[in-house]
Scaffold this active site. Sequence first.
Site, PDB file in Angstrom:
ATOM      1  N   HIS A 409       2.383   9.350  -8.949  1.00 43.42           N
ATOM      2  CA  HIS A 409       2.544   7.962  -9.386  1.00 43.42           C
ATOM      3  C   HIS A 409       3.334   7.829 -10.685  1.00 43.42           C
ATOM      4  CE1 HIS A 409       1.906   3.924  -8.432  1.00 43.42           C
ATOM      5  NE2 HIS A 409       0.695   3.705  -8.909  1.00 43.42           N
ATOM      6  N   ASP A 413       6.171   4.827  -6.959  1.00 43.96           N
ATOM      7  CA  ASP A 413       5.218   3.713  -6.952  1.00 43.96           C
ATOM      8  C   ASP A 413       4.657   3.498  -5.546  1.00 43.96           C
ATOM      9  OD1 ASP A 413       7.198   2.365  -5.520  1.00 43.96           O
ATOM     10  OD2 ASP A 413       7.965   1.340  -7.297  1.00 43.96           O
TER      11      ASP A 413
END
Length: 437
Positions: A409, A413
């Site tokens: 992450h 995304d």
Amino acid sequence: MAKFELKLPKMGESVAEATVTNWLKNVGDKIEMDEAVLEIATDKVDSEVPSEVAGTLIEILFNTDDVVQVGQTIAIIETEGEGQVEATQSEAVAAPVAIVEKTIEAAKETVSAPQDFSSSDKFFSPLVKNIAKEEGISLQELETIQGSGKDGRVNKEDILNYIKNRGNQPVVASSSVVAAQKAAPVAQSQTVSSATPVSVNGGDEIVEMDRMRKLISKYMVESIQTSAHVQSFIEVDVTNIVKWREKVKNSFEKREGEKLTFTPIFMEVVAKALKDFPGMNISVDGDFIIKKKNINLGMAAALPNGNLIVPVIKNADQLNLVGMAKAVNDLANRARNGKLKPDDTQGGTYTVTNVGTFGSVFGTPIINQPQVGILALGAIRKVPAVIETPEGDFIGIRQKMFLSHSYDHRVVDGALGGSFVKRVAEYLEAWDINRDV
């Protein structure tokens, strides 16, 4: 008599060094051509170094746990013939006996300890000594480093980790430091050194991790500490794939001499999705993102001893299904038989692991650093499902599975991570049941 220099052979473009793990021959032993002389290990693969000549082993230039660079001479073998030496394993270079003796002496000097560390009772490899010298680490400080090698020896990883955390970690004091501390009224900080655990009730079995399990443990912890792991899950209807494979697998094996498993089918689809979403085919180096040109798929495989290894299918997007099946079967067979080469596990850009092999419906796999994503394939199961048709909806039996996508992450995304795994699902569900192989 002639003398042959046994060198560490090239093991792949991305492999520059290896650790000596075990000498299979001792000085004075007879060696046949192509007979294994020693065992070595890279980060993930153990392999043997064979001799290209027959003769007698007369010199061993590196000890167990020493790190050797590709091309370095690791042993001298005496063969029948004139007083000449073969300088490399790939070409014979004639040289007078005097030059051979100088070469051996030079190698011995390389292995012998530098003057700075000659007073130590502990063994330190030449590489460790050189790193310590370059970093300004004294013998006193070097002796405080906890080693993870055989008999507690300090290896390359130990000293590099020490240097990385230097100044931020407590130090186990050597005897001279302890003496000085006792003489001074200063508070002493101590670090509890790792010791072999003891069974309290006497019935527990205590087994030390093997080298590969220690490496796996280290890599898994480092990955969790490095990447911000997040997961996306999606259920996929693979009924058409199951039916298609059942229809063609016998003719495929008869024609190609290879079994057609589900793995190459999934690998082909993942490679296709990575071309659609190149943002998943990247790696991270500090604050920089490296966009990979090639799609090299790692294929997590379980070894007979329970450990895990990840051989890599290079340029997977350029293979058709036949080529993919051959690559998958070849790597899987060599992994099971311990025949993988060091370069077979290098250069992966994305990894796929099949947790369904063990009956798991889905899993949350840990990213293979420095990659940014890993896909887990769950078990294929027959389940009741709603089937939509122009005439209306009805309940039917379908073959379904879960895809579990773990991604980093920091750089991926939710939109990208979720869209990628959704694209994989779409390709699987759109499989042409009339496809030719």
